[in-house]
Scaffold this motif. Sequence first.
Motif, PDB file in Angstrom:
ATOM      1  N   HIS A  44       0.825  -1.213   0.000  1.00  0.00           N
ATOM      2  CA  HIS A  44       0.000   0.000   0.000  1.00  0.00           C
ATOM      3  C   HIS A  44       0.858   1.261   0.000  1.00  0.00           C
ATOM      4  N   LYS A  45       0.422   2.237  -0.782  1.00  0.00           N
ATOM      5  CA  LYS A  45       1.051   3.549  -0.816  1.00  0.00           C
ATOM      6  C   LYS A  45      -0.003   4.615  -0.561  1.00  0.00           C
ATOM      7  N   PRO A  46       0.346   5.694   0.135  1.00  0.00           N
ATOM      8  CA  PRO A  46      -0.643   6.755   0.364  1.00  0.00           C
ATOM      9  C   PRO A  46      -1.047   7.433  -0.925  1.00  0.00           C
TER      10      PRO A  46
ATOM     11  N   SER B 271      -1.209  10.419  -1.679  1.00  0.00           N
ATOM     12  CA  SER B 271      -0.402  11.591  -2.003  1.00  0.00           C
ATOM     13  C   SER B 271       0.755  11.265  -2.949  1.00  0.00           C
ATOM     14  N   GLU B 272       1.126   9.991  -3.044  1.00  0.00           N
ATOM     15  CA  GLU B 272       2.224   9.594  -3.913  1.00  0.00           C
ATOM     16  C   GLU B 272       1.796   9.421  -5.379  1.00  0.00           C
ATOM     17  N   PHE B 273       0.515   9.586  -5.650  1.00  0.00           N
ATOM     18  CA  PHE B 273       0.002   9.404  -7.009  1.00  0.00           C
ATOM     19  C   PHE B 273      -0.443  10.752  -7.579  1.00  0.00           C
ATOM     20  N   GLU B 274      -0.246  10.909  -8.877  1.00  0.00           N
ATOM     21  CA  GLU B 274      -0.608  12.168  -9.513  1.00  0.00           C
ATOM     22  C   GLU B 274      -2.124  12.355  -9.548  1.00  0.00           C
TER      23      GLU B 274
ATOM     24  N   ASP C  18      -5.388   6.841 -10.286  1.00  0.00           N
ATOM     25  CA  ASP C  18      -4.190   5.996 -10.242  1.00  0.00           C
ATOM     26  C   ASP C  18      -4.057   5.311  -8.891  1.00  0.00           C
ATOM     27  N   TYR C  19      -4.371   6.033  -7.839  1.00  0.00           N
ATOM     28  CA  TYR C  19      -4.336   5.453  -6.498  1.00  0.00           C
ATOM     29  C   TYR C  19      -5.368   4.334  -6.356  1.00  0.00           C
TER      30      TYR C  19
ATOM     31  N   HIS D 269      -4.242   1.252  -8.212  1.00  0.00           N
ATOM     32  CA  HIS D 269      -3.185   0.566  -7.470  1.00  0.00           C
ATOM     33  C   HIS D 269      -3.766  -0.236  -6.315  1.00  0.00           C
TER      34      HIS D 269
END
Length: 505
Positions: free
Chosen positions: A16-18, A20-23, A27-28, A31
Amino acid sequence: MLQQTDKHEESYSEAHKPASEFEQRSDYLDHELQIMKPRRWGLNLPGRDFRFEMEDFVPAIAGTIGISVMYSAVMTAWATGLTAKWPHVNLGAEWIIEVVRVEMLIPALIFCIIGSGFLNPRANLAGNHGPMIPLIGSIALAGAHPLALAALVCLFGLLLSYFKGGSRLVNLTSQGVAGGLLVFLGFMGAKGQITSLFTWAGGLQAKHDLAYSLSYVALAIFAVNIVLYAFLAKVGKRWLAIPACSVVAVVLALALGAGVDLQFTTAPGLPNMNPWYWWGSTETGWQLGIPGFNHFVASLPWAILAVAMWSPDFLGHRIFQELNYPKNTDKVLMDVDDTMTCCSLRQFTGTFFGGGNITSSWGTYMIPAAIAKRPIPAGAILLGALCIVIATIGYPMDVAVWQPVMSCALLVGVFLPLLEAGLQMVKSSNDTNSAGICIFAAIVTNPVLAWAITMFLDNNGLIGDKERAERLSFADRIVIPAGAVIICTLAMAAVGMLPGIPALL
Protein backbone atom coordinates in the motif's frame (compact mmCIF):
# COMPACT_ATOMS: atom_id res chain seq x y z
CA MET A 1 13.08 -10.95 -12.12
CA LEU A 2 13.70 -11.64 -8.45
CA GLN A 3 12.61 -8.12 -7.58
CA GLN A 4 9.33 -8.59 -9.47
CA THR A 5 8.67 -11.87 -7.66
CA ASP A 6 9.23 -10.25 -4.26
CA LYS A 7 6.92 -7.39 -5.17
CA HIS A 8 4.26 -9.82 -6.31
CA GLU A 9 4.46 -11.64 -2.97
CA GLU A 10 4.09 -8.47 -0.91
CA SER A 11 1.03 -8.33 1.32
CA TYR A 12 -1.58 -5.65 0.82
CA SER A 13 -0.38 -3.62 3.81
CA GLU A 14 3.25 -3.78 2.57
CA ALA A 15 2.37 -2.81 -1.00
CA HIS A 16 0.00 0.00 0.00
CA LYS A 17 1.05 3.55 -0.82
CA PRO A 18 -0.64 6.75 0.36
CA ALA A 19 -2.77 8.61 -2.15
CA SER A 20 -0.40 11.59 -2.00
CA GLU A 21 2.22 9.59 -3.91
CA PHE A 22 0.00 9.40 -7.01
CA GLU A 23 -0.61 12.17 -9.51
CA GLN A 24 -4.31 11.37 -9.89
CA ARG A 25 -6.88 9.86 -7.57
CA SER A 26 -7.79 7.25 -10.20
CA ASP A 27 -4.19 6.00 -10.24
CA TYR A 28 -4.34 5.45 -6.50
CA LEU A 29 -7.63 3.55 -6.77
CA ASP A 30 -6.22 1.40 -9.59
CA HIS A 31 -3.19 0.57 -7.47
CA GLU A 32 -5.38 -0.41 -4.53
CA LEU A 33 -7.30 -2.86 -6.70
CA GLN A 34 -4.10 -4.37 -8.08
CA ILE A 35 -2.41 -5.01 -4.71
CA MET A 36 -5.39 -6.46 -2.82
CA LYS A 37 -5.28 -10.15 -1.95
CA PRO A 38 -8.61 -10.85 -0.22
CA ARG A 39 -8.93 -14.07 1.76
CA ARG A 40 -11.75 -16.40 0.71
CA TRP A 41 -13.59 -17.67 3.78
CA GLY A 42 -11.01 -16.19 6.10
CA LEU A 43 -10.79 -13.10 8.30
CA ASN A 44 -10.18 -9.89 6.33
CA LEU A 45 -9.31 -6.86 8.45
CA PRO A 46 -9.33 -3.12 7.67
CA GLY A 47 -5.79 -1.83 7.29
CA ARG A 48 -4.29 -5.28 6.83
CA ASP A 49 -6.40 -6.47 3.87
CA PHE A 50 -8.38 -3.42 2.69
CA ARG A 51 -9.08 0.24 3.45
CA PHE A 52 -12.06 2.54 3.65
CA GLU A 53 -12.11 5.36 1.10
CA MET A 54 -14.59 8.15 0.46
CA GLU A 55 -15.61 6.43 -2.79
CA ASP A 56 -16.98 3.51 -0.76
CA PHE A 57 -19.92 5.66 0.32
CA VAL A 58 -21.16 5.83 -3.29
CA PRO A 59 -22.11 2.13 -3.71
CA ALA A 60 -23.20 2.03 -0.07
CA ILE A 61 -25.69 4.86 -0.56
CA ALA A 62 -26.82 3.59 -3.96
CA GLY A 63 -27.29 0.07 -2.67
CA THR A 64 -29.28 1.28 0.33
CA ILE A 65 -31.60 3.38 -1.85
CA GLY A 66 -32.03 0.54 -4.33
CA ILE A 67 -32.70 -2.16 -1.78
CA SER A 68 -35.21 -0.01 0.14
CA VAL A 69 -37.20 0.35 -3.06
CA MET A 70 -36.91 -3.32 -4.00
CA TYR A 71 -37.86 -4.66 -0.56
CA SER A 72 -40.89 -2.37 -0.40
CA ALA A 73 -42.04 -3.60 -3.82
CA VAL A 74 -41.47 -7.27 -2.89
CA MET A 75 -43.38 -7.14 0.40
CA THR A 76 -46.23 -5.16 -1.16
CA ALA A 77 -46.57 -7.83 -3.85
CA TRP A 78 -46.54 -10.64 -1.25
CA ALA A 79 -49.14 -8.86 0.89
CA THR A 80 -51.47 -8.29 -2.07
CA GLY A 81 -51.12 -11.79 -3.47
CA LEU A 82 -51.42 -13.74 -0.21
CA THR A 83 -54.36 -11.64 1.01
CA ALA A 84 -56.17 -12.40 -2.27
CA LYS A 85 -55.27 -16.10 -2.17
CA TRP A 86 -56.16 -17.06 1.41
CA PRO A 87 -59.40 -15.94 3.12
CA HIS A 88 -57.81 -15.91 6.59
CA VAL A 89 -54.77 -13.81 5.55
CA ASN A 90 -54.89 -10.03 5.91
CA LEU A 91 -51.54 -8.30 5.43
CA GLY A 92 -51.47 -4.50 5.43
CA ALA A 93 -49.12 -1.50 5.42
CA GLU A 94 -47.78 -2.03 8.95
CA TRP A 95 -46.94 -5.64 8.12
CA ILE A 96 -45.06 -4.52 4.98
CA ILE A 97 -42.92 -2.06 6.94
CA GLU A 98 -42.07 -4.64 9.60
CA VAL A 99 -41.00 -7.30 7.07
CA VAL A 100 -38.91 -4.76 5.14
CA ARG A 101 -37.15 -3.93 8.40
CA VAL A 102 -36.44 -7.61 9.07
CA GLU A 103 -34.80 -7.90 5.66
CA MET A 104 -32.73 -4.76 6.20
CA LEU A 105 -31.46 -5.77 9.65
CA ILE A 106 -30.49 -9.44 9.90
CA PRO A 107 -29.23 -10.10 6.34
CA ALA A 108 -27.36 -6.76 6.40
CA LEU A 109 -25.48 -7.77 9.54
CA ILE A 110 -24.78 -11.40 8.61
CA PHE A 111 -24.24 -11.25 4.85
CA CYS A 112 -23.15 -7.66 4.12
CA ILE A 113 -21.00 -6.72 7.10
CA ILE A 114 -19.77 -10.15 8.26
CA GLY A 115 -20.05 -12.17 5.03
CA SER A 116 -18.87 -9.92 2.17
CA GLY A 117 -17.11 -7.43 4.44
CA PHE A 118 -14.95 -9.63 6.66
CA LEU A 119 -15.18 -13.30 5.63
CA ASN A 120 -15.21 -13.36 1.82
CA PRO A 121 -14.77 -10.09 -0.12
CA ARG A 122 -14.83 -12.13 -3.34
CA ALA A 123 -18.57 -12.71 -2.87
CA ASN A 124 -20.79 -9.87 -4.00
CA LEU A 125 -23.54 -8.86 -1.62
CA ALA A 126 -26.75 -10.86 -1.72
CA GLY A 127 -29.46 -8.37 -2.63
CA ASN A 128 -32.76 -8.59 -4.48
CA HIS A 129 -33.78 -10.57 -7.58
CA GLY A 130 -35.37 -7.71 -9.55
CA PRO A 131 -36.78 -9.76 -12.46
CA MET A 132 -38.75 -11.87 -9.98
CA ILE A 133 -40.65 -8.92 -8.46
CA PRO A 134 -43.39 -8.83 -11.16
CA LEU A 135 -43.92 -12.56 -10.62
CA ILE A 136 -44.42 -12.51 -6.84
CA GLY A 137 -48.15 -11.89 -7.11
CA SER A 138 -48.43 -14.96 -9.33
CA ILE A 139 -46.23 -16.96 -6.95
CA ALA A 140 -48.56 -16.13 -4.06
CA LEU A 141 -51.71 -16.90 -6.04
CA ALA A 142 -50.21 -20.24 -7.12
CA GLY A 143 -50.21 -21.36 -3.48
CA ALA A 144 -46.46 -21.09 -2.88
CA HIS A 145 -45.19 -20.57 0.66
CA PRO A 146 -42.34 -18.05 1.17
CA LEU A 147 -40.46 -20.31 3.57
CA ALA A 148 -40.80 -23.35 1.30
CA LEU A 149 -39.69 -21.23 -1.66
CA ALA A 150 -36.66 -20.00 0.29
CA ALA A 151 -35.65 -23.54 1.29
CA LEU A 152 -35.81 -24.76 -2.32
CA VAL A 153 -33.91 -21.75 -3.70
CA CYS A 154 -31.25 -22.31 -1.03
CA LEU A 155 -30.95 -26.00 -1.96
CA PHE A 156 -30.76 -25.48 -5.73
CA GLY A 157 -28.39 -22.53 -5.36
CA LEU A 158 -25.98 -24.46 -3.14
CA LEU A 159 -25.98 -27.37 -5.61
CA LEU A 160 -25.23 -25.04 -8.53
CA SER A 161 -22.46 -23.37 -6.55
CA TYR A 162 -20.92 -26.67 -5.39
CA PHE A 163 -20.64 -27.99 -8.94
CA LYS A 164 -19.26 -24.63 -10.21
CA GLY A 165 -22.20 -24.29 -12.57
CA GLY A 166 -22.47 -20.51 -12.30
CA SER A 167 -18.87 -19.72 -13.25
CA ARG A 168 -18.99 -22.28 -16.06
CA LEU A 169 -22.04 -20.61 -17.61
CA VAL A 170 -20.46 -17.17 -17.28
CA ASN A 171 -17.30 -18.37 -19.04
CA LEU A 172 -19.36 -19.85 -21.89
CA THR A 173 -21.10 -16.54 -22.61
CA SER A 174 -19.41 -14.61 -25.42
CA GLN A 175 -18.88 -10.86 -25.50
CA GLY A 176 -21.61 -10.40 -28.10
CA VAL A 177 -24.24 -12.28 -26.09
CA ALA A 178 -23.22 -10.55 -22.85
CA GLY A 179 -23.21 -7.14 -24.55
CA GLY A 180 -26.68 -7.68 -25.99
CA LEU A 181 -27.99 -8.76 -22.60
CA LEU A 182 -26.56 -5.66 -20.90
CA VAL A 183 -27.92 -3.34 -23.58
CA PHE A 184 -31.41 -4.81 -23.25
CA LEU A 185 -31.40 -4.68 -19.43
CA GLY A 186 -30.04 -1.15 -19.42
CA PHE A 187 -32.48 0.17 -22.02
CA MET A 188 -35.57 -1.45 -20.52
CA GLY A 189 -34.61 -0.40 -17.00
CA ALA A 190 -33.97 3.19 -18.08
CA LYS A 191 -37.23 3.31 -20.00
CA GLY A 192 -39.10 2.02 -16.95
CA GLN A 193 -37.65 4.65 -14.61
CA ILE A 194 -38.29 7.48 -17.06
CA THR A 195 -41.89 6.36 -17.49
CA SER A 196 -42.35 6.02 -13.72
CA LEU A 197 -41.12 9.55 -12.99
CA PHE A 198 -43.32 11.12 -15.68
CA THR A 199 -46.32 9.13 -14.41
CA TRP A 200 -45.59 10.26 -10.85
CA ALA A 201 -45.34 13.92 -11.84
CA GLY A 202 -48.47 13.73 -13.99
CA GLY A 203 -50.49 12.26 -11.13
CA LEU A 204 -49.55 14.80 -8.44
CA GLN A 205 -52.39 17.19 -9.30
CA ALA A 206 -55.13 14.59 -8.86
CA LYS A 207 -53.43 12.85 -5.93
CA HIS A 208 -53.17 15.99 -3.81
CA ASP A 209 -56.19 17.87 -5.24
CA LEU A 210 -54.08 20.73 -6.57
CA ALA A 211 -55.41 23.58 -8.71
CA TYR A 212 -52.40 23.36 -11.05
CA SER A 213 -50.39 20.67 -12.81
CA LEU A 214 -46.87 19.60 -11.82
CA SER A 215 -46.21 17.43 -14.87
CA TYR A 216 -43.22 19.57 -15.83
CA VAL A 217 -41.32 18.54 -12.70
CA ALA A 218 -40.16 15.25 -14.23
CA LEU A 219 -38.87 16.95 -17.39
CA ALA A 220 -36.96 19.53 -15.32
CA ILE A 221 -35.37 16.82 -13.16
CA PHE A 222 -34.29 14.78 -16.18
CA ALA A 223 -32.99 17.82 -18.09
CA VAL A 224 -30.74 18.97 -15.25
CA ASN A 225 -29.57 15.47 -14.40
CA ILE A 226 -28.64 14.68 -18.02
CA VAL A 227 -26.33 17.70 -18.06
CA LEU A 228 -24.95 16.81 -14.60
CA TYR A 229 -24.32 13.17 -15.55
CA ALA A 230 -22.56 14.20 -18.77
CA PHE A 231 -20.39 16.68 -16.86
CA LEU A 232 -19.40 14.09 -14.23
CA ALA A 233 -18.52 11.61 -16.96
CA LYS A 234 -16.38 14.21 -18.74
CA VAL A 235 -14.36 15.12 -15.63
CA GLY A 236 -13.94 11.48 -14.58
CA LYS A 237 -16.21 11.70 -11.54
CA ARG A 238 -19.03 9.46 -12.71
CA TRP A 239 -18.90 7.62 -9.39
CA LEU A 240 -20.48 10.74 -7.84
CA ALA A 241 -23.54 10.48 -10.11
CA ILE A 242 -25.82 8.70 -7.63
CA PRO A 243 -25.54 11.05 -4.64
CA ALA A 244 -25.22 14.16 -6.83
CA CYS A 245 -28.19 13.38 -9.08
CA SER A 246 -30.32 12.23 -6.14
CA VAL A 247 -29.69 15.48 -4.25
CA VAL A 248 -30.41 17.55 -7.36
CA ALA A 249 -33.64 15.63 -7.90
CA VAL A 250 -34.81 16.33 -4.34
CA VAL A 251 -33.86 20.02 -4.49
CA LEU A 252 -35.57 20.53 -7.86
CA ALA A 253 -38.72 18.63 -6.84
CA LEU A 254 -39.04 20.67 -3.65
CA ALA A 255 -38.28 23.96 -5.41
CA LEU A 256 -40.88 23.28 -8.11
CA GLY A 257 -43.65 22.53 -5.63
CA ALA A 258 -43.61 18.71 -5.53
CA GLY A 259 -42.65 18.62 -1.85
CA VAL A 260 -46.32 18.10 -0.99
CA ASP A 261 -45.81 14.47 -2.01
CA LEU A 262 -42.88 13.80 0.37
CA GLN A 263 -44.37 12.43 3.59
CA PHE A 264 -42.56 10.95 6.60
CA THR A 265 -44.64 8.06 7.88
CA THR A 266 -42.14 5.34 8.91
CA ALA A 267 -41.50 5.90 12.62
CA PRO A 268 -38.42 4.59 14.46
CA GLY A 269 -38.62 1.03 15.75
CA LEU A 270 -37.45 -2.58 15.53
CA PRO A 271 -39.37 -5.54 14.07
CA ASN A 272 -40.21 -8.84 15.73
CA MET A 273 -37.34 -11.20 14.85
CA ASN A 274 -38.73 -14.39 16.39
CA PRO A 275 -39.14 -17.02 13.63
CA TRP A 276 -42.02 -18.68 15.49
CA TYR A 277 -43.95 -15.40 15.44
CA TRP A 278 -43.66 -15.28 11.64
CA TRP A 279 -44.15 -18.96 10.74
CA GLY A 280 -45.54 -20.79 13.76
CA SER A 281 -49.17 -19.69 13.57
CA THR A 282 -51.90 -18.71 11.12
CA GLU A 283 -52.75 -15.71 13.33
CA THR A 284 -49.39 -13.91 13.54
CA GLY A 285 -46.62 -12.92 11.14
CA TRP A 286 -47.26 -14.20 7.62
CA GLN A 287 -50.44 -15.95 8.86
CA LEU A 288 -49.53 -19.05 6.84
CA GLY A 289 -48.10 -21.37 9.49
CA ILE A 290 -45.39 -23.94 8.82
CA PRO A 291 -45.25 -25.01 5.15
CA GLY A 292 -46.59 -28.42 4.17
CA PHE A 293 -45.85 -30.75 1.26
CA ASN A 294 -48.34 -29.01 -1.03
CA HIS A 295 -46.57 -25.69 -0.41
CA PHE A 296 -43.25 -27.17 -1.55
CA VAL A 297 -44.87 -28.58 -4.69
CA ALA A 298 -46.39 -25.18 -5.52
CA SER A 299 -43.06 -23.43 -4.87
CA LEU A 300 -40.88 -25.84 -6.89
CA PRO A 301 -41.12 -24.34 -10.42
CA TRP A 302 -40.66 -20.81 -9.10
CA ALA A 303 -37.53 -21.85 -7.18
CA ILE A 304 -36.07 -23.46 -10.30
CA LEU A 305 -36.85 -20.32 -12.29
CA ALA A 306 -35.28 -18.01 -9.69
CA VAL A 307 -32.00 -19.95 -9.60
CA ALA A 308 -31.96 -20.37 -13.40
CA MET A 309 -32.15 -16.58 -13.68
CA TRP A 310 -29.11 -16.06 -11.45
CA SER A 311 -26.41 -16.73 -14.05
CA PRO A 312 -27.20 -13.85 -16.46
CA ASP A 313 -27.66 -11.55 -13.46
CA PHE A 314 -24.26 -12.49 -12.02
CA LEU A 315 -22.73 -12.34 -15.48
CA GLY A 316 -23.69 -8.70 -15.92
CA HIS A 317 -22.18 -7.68 -12.58
CA ARG A 318 -18.92 -9.57 -13.12
CA ILE A 319 -18.46 -8.14 -16.62
CA PHE A 320 -19.13 -4.65 -15.35
CA GLN A 321 -16.25 -5.03 -12.91
CA GLU A 322 -13.96 -6.29 -15.69
CA LEU A 323 -14.81 -3.29 -17.88
CA ASN A 324 -14.14 -0.71 -15.16
CA TYR A 325 -11.23 -2.24 -13.25
CA PRO A 326 -7.63 -1.98 -14.53
CA LYS A 327 -5.54 -4.99 -15.56
CA ASN A 328 -4.14 -7.46 -13.01
CA THR A 329 -7.13 -7.22 -10.69
CA ASP A 330 -8.44 -10.77 -11.01
CA LYS A 331 -8.14 -11.31 -7.25
CA VAL A 332 -10.77 -8.68 -6.45
CA LEU A 333 -13.32 -9.64 -9.12
CA MET A 334 -16.47 -11.21 -7.69
CA ASP A 335 -16.39 -14.99 -7.57
CA VAL A 336 -19.63 -16.19 -9.16
CA ASP A 337 -19.80 -19.47 -7.25
CA ASP A 338 -19.02 -17.87 -3.88
CA THR A 339 -21.68 -15.25 -4.57
CA MET A 340 -24.17 -18.04 -5.31
CA THR A 341 -23.28 -19.71 -2.02
CA CYS A 342 -23.91 -16.49 -0.09
CA CYS A 343 -27.14 -15.78 -1.98
CA SER A 344 -28.41 -19.29 -1.24
CA LEU A 345 -27.68 -19.05 2.49
CA ARG A 346 -29.01 -15.50 2.67
CA GLN A 347 -32.24 -16.58 0.96
CA PHE A 348 -33.14 -19.07 3.67
CA THR A 349 -31.73 -17.10 6.61
CA GLY A 350 -33.59 -13.89 5.78
CA THR A 351 -36.88 -15.72 5.24
CA PHE A 352 -36.45 -17.88 8.34
CA PHE A 353 -36.37 -14.76 10.52
CA GLY A 354 -39.52 -13.39 8.87
CA GLY A 355 -38.41 -11.87 5.56
CA GLY A 356 -39.82 -12.48 2.10
CA ASN A 357 -37.12 -11.31 -0.29
CA ILE A 358 -36.08 -13.36 -3.32
CA THR A 359 -32.35 -12.81 -3.53
CA SER A 360 -29.68 -12.46 -6.19
CA SER A 361 -26.40 -10.61 -6.70
CA TRP A 362 -26.78 -6.99 -5.51
CA GLY A 363 -26.65 -4.92 -8.71
CA THR A 364 -27.37 -1.51 -7.20
CA TYR A 365 -24.24 -2.03 -5.10
CA MET A 366 -21.88 -3.74 -7.55
CA ILE A 367 -22.39 -1.44 -10.53
CA PRO A 368 -21.68 1.83 -8.64
CA ALA A 369 -18.76 0.11 -6.85
CA ALA A 370 -17.25 -0.86 -10.21
CA ILE A 371 -17.69 2.70 -11.53
CA ALA A 372 -16.01 4.07 -8.39
CA LYS A 373 -13.17 1.51 -8.83
CA ARG A 374 -13.67 0.07 -5.39
CA PRO A 375 -13.49 -3.55 -4.23
CA ILE A 376 -16.30 -5.21 -2.33
CA PRO A 377 -15.44 -5.25 1.42
CA ALA A 378 -15.36 -1.63 2.67
CA GLY A 379 -18.50 -0.59 0.81
CA ALA A 380 -20.26 -3.77 1.99
CA ILE A 381 -19.59 -2.88 5.62
CA LEU A 382 -20.78 0.70 5.10
CA LEU A 383 -23.90 -0.47 3.25
CA GLY A 384 -24.78 -2.97 5.97
CA ALA A 385 -24.38 -0.28 8.62
CA LEU A 386 -26.52 2.18 6.61
CA CYS A 387 -29.27 -0.43 6.18
CA ILE A 388 -29.34 -1.11 9.92
CA VAL A 389 -29.42 2.60 10.82
CA ILE A 390 -32.10 3.47 8.26
CA ALA A 391 -34.27 0.48 9.16
CA THR A 392 -34.08 1.45 12.83
CA ILE A 393 -34.70 5.19 12.39
CA GLY A 394 -37.40 4.65 9.77
CA TYR A 395 -37.82 8.13 8.33
CA PRO A 396 -34.89 7.98 5.84
CA MET A 397 -36.69 5.05 4.18
CA ASP A 398 -39.41 7.50 3.13
CA VAL A 399 -36.86 9.67 1.31
CA ALA A 400 -35.13 6.69 -0.32
CA VAL A 401 -38.37 5.41 -1.87
CA TRP A 402 -39.63 8.85 -2.95
CA GLN A 403 -40.02 8.68 -6.74
CA PRO A 404 -37.55 11.45 -7.76
CA VAL A 405 -34.78 9.91 -5.62
CA MET A 406 -35.56 6.34 -6.60
CA SER A 407 -35.79 6.97 -10.35
CA CYS A 408 -32.68 9.14 -10.60
CA ALA A 409 -30.54 6.88 -8.42
CA LEU A 410 -31.47 3.74 -10.38
CA LEU A 411 -31.18 5.52 -13.72
CA VAL A 412 -27.68 6.99 -13.32
CA GLY A 413 -26.36 4.33 -10.97
CA VAL A 414 -27.56 1.14 -12.64
CA PHE A 415 -29.34 1.32 -15.98
CA LEU A 416 -27.33 3.93 -17.89
CA PRO A 417 -24.02 2.28 -16.87
CA LEU A 418 -25.42 -1.11 -17.95
CA LEU A 419 -26.37 0.35 -21.33
CA GLU A 420 -22.95 1.94 -21.77
CA ALA A 421 -21.13 -1.25 -20.75
CA GLY A 422 -23.15 -3.32 -23.20
CA LEU A 423 -22.33 -0.97 -26.06
CA GLN A 424 -18.63 -1.11 -25.15
CA MET A 425 -18.64 -4.91 -25.42
CA VAL A 426 -20.03 -4.99 -28.96
CA LYS A 427 -16.83 -4.31 -30.89
CA SER A 428 -16.97 -6.47 -34.04
CA SER A 429 -19.50 -7.62 -36.62
CA ASN A 430 -19.62 -11.04 -34.93
CA ASP A 431 -20.43 -9.39 -31.59
CA THR A 432 -23.08 -7.25 -33.26
CA ASN A 433 -24.71 -10.35 -34.74
CA SER A 434 -24.89 -12.13 -31.37
CA ALA A 435 -25.98 -9.01 -29.50
CA GLY A 436 -28.74 -8.26 -31.99
CA ILE A 437 -30.17 -11.79 -31.75
CA CYS A 438 -30.00 -11.64 -27.94
CA ILE A 439 -31.88 -8.31 -27.83
CA PHE A 440 -34.48 -9.55 -30.31
CA ALA A 441 -35.04 -12.78 -28.34
CA ALA A 442 -35.30 -10.80 -25.10
CA ILE A 443 -38.00 -8.57 -26.56
CA VAL A 444 -39.96 -11.59 -27.78
CA THR A 445 -39.61 -13.65 -24.59
CA ASN A 446 -37.51 -12.41 -21.66
CA PRO A 447 -33.79 -11.74 -21.03
CA VAL A 448 -33.12 -15.05 -19.26
CA LEU A 449 -34.43 -17.30 -22.03
CA ALA A 450 -32.83 -15.00 -24.59
CA TRP A 451 -29.46 -15.43 -22.88
CA ALA A 452 -29.79 -19.23 -22.85
CA ILE A 453 -30.88 -19.47 -26.50
CA THR A 454 -28.26 -17.09 -27.91
CA MET A 455 -25.53 -18.74 -25.81
CA PHE A 456 -26.48 -22.08 -27.41
CA LEU A 457 -26.54 -20.60 -30.94
CA ASP A 458 -23.31 -18.66 -30.40
CA ASN A 459 -21.37 -21.60 -28.93
CA ASN A 460 -22.33 -23.75 -31.93
CA GLY A 461 -21.22 -21.18 -34.50
CA LEU A 462 -24.71 -20.51 -35.82
CA ILE A 463 -24.26 -16.85 -34.91
CA GLY A 464 -21.24 -14.83 -33.82
CA ASP A 465 -17.63 -16.02 -34.02
CA LYS A 466 -17.47 -19.42 -35.76
CA GLU A 467 -13.80 -19.89 -34.90
CA ARG A 468 -14.61 -19.58 -31.19
CA ALA A 469 -17.19 -22.33 -31.53
CA GLU A 470 -14.60 -24.66 -33.06
CA ARG A 471 -12.37 -24.28 -30.00
CA LEU A 472 -15.09 -25.38 -27.55
CA SER A 473 -15.55 -28.92 -26.32
CA PHE A 474 -18.70 -30.95 -26.97
CA ALA A 475 -19.92 -30.29 -23.42
CA ASP A 476 -19.35 -26.54 -23.80
CA ARG A 477 -21.08 -26.43 -27.19
CA ILE A 478 -24.01 -28.81 -26.70
CA VAL A 479 -24.50 -30.30 -23.23
CA ILE A 480 -24.31 -27.24 -20.98
CA PRO A 481 -25.96 -24.61 -23.26
CA ALA A 482 -28.73 -27.04 -24.27
CA GLY A 483 -29.28 -27.92 -20.62
CA ALA A 484 -29.64 -24.21 -19.79
CA VAL A 485 -32.18 -23.76 -22.61
CA ILE A 486 -34.22 -26.81 -21.53
CA ILE A 487 -34.28 -25.89 -17.82
CA CYS A 488 -35.21 -22.25 -18.50
CA THR A 489 -37.90 -23.23 -21.03
CA LEU A 490 -39.52 -25.85 -18.78
CA ALA A 491 -39.45 -23.59 -15.72
CA MET A 492 -40.98 -20.68 -17.64
CA ALA A 493 -43.57 -22.87 -19.33
CA ALA A 494 -44.60 -24.24 -15.94
CA VAL A 495 -45.29 -20.78 -14.51
CA GLY A 496 -46.71 -19.13 -17.64
CA MET A 497 -43.77 -16.90 -18.67
CA LEU A 498 -43.76 -17.98 -22.33
CA PRO A 499 -45.83 -15.56 -24.46
CA GLY A 500 -49.06 -17.07 -25.75
CA ILE A 501 -48.71 -20.29 -23.74
CA PRO A 502 -50.80 -20.70 -20.55
CA ALA A 503 -49.10 -21.94 -17.38
CA LEU A 504 -48.70 -25.70 -17.33
CA LEU A 505 -49.06 -25.86 -13.53
